[in-house]
Design an enzyme around this catalytic site. Structure first.
Site, PDB file in Angstrom:
ATOM      1  N   GLY A   1      34.459  34.127  38.867  1.00 39.45           N
ATOM      2  CA  GLY A   1      33.299  34.610  39.435  1.00 39.45           C
ATOM      3  C   GLY A   1      32.373  33.484  39.602  1.00 39.45           C
ATOM      4  N   SER A   2      31.043  34.026  40.107  1.00 35.43           N
ATOM      5  CA  SER A   2      30.781  33.082  40.559  1.00 35.43           C
ATOM      6  C   SER A   2      28.799  33.289  40.655  1.00 35.43           C
ATOM      7  CB  SER A   2      30.619  32.981  42.530  1.00 35.43           C
ATOM      8  OG  SER A   2      31.782  33.286  42.051  1.00 35.43           O
TER       9      SER A   2
END
Length: 804
Positions: A238-239
């Site tokens: 994710g980010s």
């Protein structure tokens, strides 16, 4: 040695000075790489600064690739070598048939499945055909030269150096690489969300035996399974990223904070690099291992980052089979035979394994998407997986285009002309003060209209719930068609991509495009991109609260980005800790009953929760207690069930709220958390860093940050040891960059590679940046030549091929 290093520096300076005063040479003159790779002579200059960060200087793309391949091998030779073994379909030959890959290149659960998948790709010549395509469908010449040089640089490093990493020292599976190996790596990354996600299902799908009964599940279970399969809030990757417009900053220029959450081990790590061809290219950033240019990064003009997107990069076609032959399907009543691919793999200490794979005009036949979503192949029905990224090697062209773009508008043009990103959003800012969010992905051309006309009963469940279309493969009019502005048939064109330009802030934390800016919500896109008017993850809610407040305050600088990265605020604690402490204090006798029926005294826990500072800083007392409590509460009740006030699409950042303390799960989760900590000998008010750490070189390094469900920007997914707490990290903050501009040609940039440049415990750069991360410190980027030269740790290395 220092005198020699300074001579290289002077030479590099002269080269750059000459380039800066001259117009760029014609492409044929810029790259002499076509004249000498097959005869040796490739070379590059690598300037290493603090923390082993290489600044690679070359005169053309092939030499630049050579220096990059050399430097990556220096830090990550074992990771690269194992990736090449995987891509050749040889894991079972060297590592055994039943062991599991690290998941970096596919979802295959065993070496056998991985080998059958990648050997099938190899024997079909899939990547060779893609590599031969001319641009824009295929790679541009500059990109091909980088790939050619990288393979040569990796091979030259192997030839000229001894491996010290115990992960592959002396291993017979470390072999030279080819350009084709590099292209296969690019292909594997491109199909991670499609064919790669279904590797087990592709390699195990077999025609039904006579009289066989297929396992199936309820429609409700299928909808839930599809949602889970494509959810990003709990994903391994994710980010966060945010771009601020110049109207919010101190100097009117843009700002970008990128915070990807990628694995800390294995083949999906980042590696820092700066690449320079005088007068042609100058970019710094983080590359995925095996990538020939930075995947995320910055230049004198623009900075960008990516976040894993919610778009579903595959769809299914439900096939109607010929009753007399389950390997023949019907389209408009006419029979079409499946293609059988017979694949054989070698096995260490055993006989070769041979298995058939079955392919259709839509793609491979699959019999499941994860254990919870069976897709049974019966005498009358089968399912084929369509993955448009199986025809896409263009992501590297997109990355190179970003490195050469001079503005946010230039980034948009690169996305329009290359159409190469398979599973990420792009967030960017530029020195002119512009900001960008765009979900420009290669997605199947699934429109809501096509889904309404062509969905099967299963598709009518999975498309609304998860964006996974299941179309009627027996009808030719249910084909995907072509958008006018799309490079390849069957994908959505650039004009359909959800995009937000020049908003005060543009942010994404792996939710859909809807709330990239809460004041300017995006609507009107197809369901395949993601949902609208649905609950946001706790991380999105916290992130939007934070960045909206920052934008409103204004006068922002890079220092504000740095503070946001390590604020370590736990939004779930901000919402629920006070209510938890109050309900805890009201438990009869200060007692609660745990999951195993044990009555636990939680009196001390009440006081700890009350005084906890609601952060996941390493010196925070009570953070670990709330973390363990919150995991148990959420596991029992779900992300929405933990609250009593439900989600309101008119107030999506502040709802749901009010902790569900009346549920029996509350007291049970509290009792379990107290038991877990006391059983491990951990005080309820222990500092987080005392029991959330990694061990590097025999030393404990405290790790700041917190898990996904707590909503912490600085996401860390630690591994729980019941005896001593969190003692390793699986995924989380990785290559962090905070970037702005001050009017000069030198970006104002601070970076941090949380797990350091090399996984080799014998490398001096195995844990140096991890120590910085533990202390919440940053690396000041040395981008301009004058700054590189001033590094007190400067080491200049001239690398080249040896002819013999």
């Amino acid at each position: 040695m220092r005198q020699r290093a300074r001579r290289f520096v002077l030479l590099a300076t002269a080269l750059l000075t000459a380039a800066a005063t001259a117009a760029p040479a014609p492409a044929a003159d810029q790259d002499r790489g076509d004249r000498h790779p097959s005869h040796g002579g490739l070379s590059a200059t690598i300037r290493y600064t603090e923390y082993g960060i290489p600044h690679i200087l070359a005169g053309n793309y092939t030499d630049l690739g050579f220096g990059t391949g050399w430097a990556q091998a220096q830090d990550n030779v074992c990771v690269l070598a194992e990736s090449f073994v995987t891509l050749r379909g040889d894991r079972s030959k060297y590592f055994g048939v039943d062991k599991a890959p690290d998941g970096s290149l596919s979802s295959a659960t065993t070496n056998a499945s991985s080998d059958l998948f990648f050997r099938g790709i190899k024997e079909a010549g899939t990547v060779e055909k893609l590599a031969e395509l001319p641009p824009p469908l295929g790679n541009r010449p500059e990109q091909k030269k980088l790939v050619r040089g990288f393979a040569a640089g990796y091979n030259a490093w192997l030839k000229q150096n001894r491996i010290t990493d115990p992960a592959c020292k002396g291993a017979d599976w470390v072999r030279p690489a080819t350009e084709l190996d590099m292209s296969r790596l690019a292909f594997a990354l491109s199909v991670l969300g499609g064919q790669g996600r279904a590797a087990d299902a592709i390699t195990s799908a077999q025609p039904p035996a006579a009289g066989a009964r297929a396992k199936d599940v309820s429609p409700k279970a299928k909808a839930e399974a599809a949602r889970d399969l494509f959810a990003t809030d709990e994903a391994a990757m994710g980010s966060n990223a945010v771009a601020f417009h110049g109207s919010t900053t101190a100097n009117g220029r843009g700002l970008l904070l990128g915070n990807p959450h990628y694995p800390w081990q294995g083949g999906r790590r980042f590696w820092q690099v700066q690449q320079t061809i005088p007068g042609e290219l100058n970019v710094s950033g983080g590359s995925l291992i095996g990538a020939v240019t930075p995947s995320i990064g910055f230049t004198p003009y623009v900075a960008w980052s990516h976040t894993v997107a919610t778009g579903v990069p595959m769809n299914l076609h439900q096939l109607t089979l010929d009753p007399a032959d389950p390997t023949t399907y019907l389209v408009d009543g006419k029979p079409r035979r499946m293609t059988k691919r017979t694949v054989t793999i070698d096995v260490k200490g055993g006989a070769p394994v041979t298995r058939d794979q079955w392919w259709t005009e839509y793609g491979p036949v699959v019999t499941s998407l994860g254990a919870e979503l069976p897709l049974p192949w019966t005498a009358t029905t089968a399912y084929a997986l369509n993955d448009p990224n199986a025809a896409n090697l263009r992501a590297s062209d997109t990355a190179l285009g970003f490195a050469k773009a001079r503005s946010v508008k230039g980034v948009q043009e690169v996305l329009r002309t290359t159409q190469g990103l398979p599973w990420v959003n792009t967030i960017a800012a530029d020195s002119g003060g512009h900001s960008l969010y765009t979900q420009s992905q290669v997605l199947p051309r699934i429109t809501d209209d096509i889904a309404a006309r062509c969905s099967t009963p299963l598709g009518r469940i999975t498309y609304p719930s998860a964006g996974l279309a299941v179309l009627d493969g027996s009808r030719a009019d249910c084909g995907l068609g072509r958008d006018q502005d799309a490079l390849q048939p069957g994908i959505l064109g650039p004009s359909r991509m959800p995009t937000l330009v020049d908003a005060p802030y543009a942010e994404n934390s792996n939710d859909s495009a809807w709330l990239a800016n809460a004041d300017r919500p995006l609507r009107g896109y197809e369901r395949v991109f993601g949902n609208i008017d649905t609950p946001r993850s706790m991380r999105t809610r916290g992130a939007v609260e934070d960045v909206a407040t920052m934008a409103k305050r204004g006068k922002l600088t890079v220092a504000d980005l740095q503070r946001q990265q390590f604020a370590n605020r736990a939004p779930a604690g901000t919402l629920g800790a006070a209510e938890a402490a109050q309900a805890c204090a009201q438990l009869p006798g200060g007692k609660a009953t745990g999951s195993d029926g044990t009555v636990v005294d939680v009196t001390k826990a009440c006081a700890v929760l009350k005084t906890w500072d609601r952060t996941m800083d390493t010196d925070s007392r009570g953070a670990l207690l709330y973390d363990r409590f919150w995991r148990g509460m959420r596991s029992a009740l779900g992300s929405q069930g933990v609250w009593t006030v439900p989600f309101d699409p008119a107030d999506p950042i502040r709802t749901p709220h009010t902790l569900n303390t009346a549920s029996p799960a509350f007291a049970r989760a509290l009792a379990d958390a107290v038991t877990q900590l006391t059983s491990a000998g951990i005080a309820l008010d222990a500092r987080l860093g005392e029991n959330q750490y990694v061990v590097r070189g025999g030393k404990r390094l405290a790790v700041p940050g917190g898990t996904e469900s707590l909503g912490v920007w600085n996401k860390i997914e630690p591994v729980w040891d019941p005896k001593s707490g969190y003692t390793e990290v699986s995924t989380g903050s990785s290559h962090i960059q905070a970037v702005g501009w001050d009017g000069s040609r030198c970006p104002v940039a601070r970076t941090l590679l949380t797990y350091s440049q090399s996984p080799n415990p014998n490398s001096p750069h195995y844990s140096d940046q991890t120590r910085l991360f533990s202390q919440e410190k940053w690396v000041t980027s040395r981008f301009c030549e004058k700054d590189i030269h001033r590094s007190p740790h400067l080491k200049v290395v001239k690398v080249k091929e040896r002819r013999h």
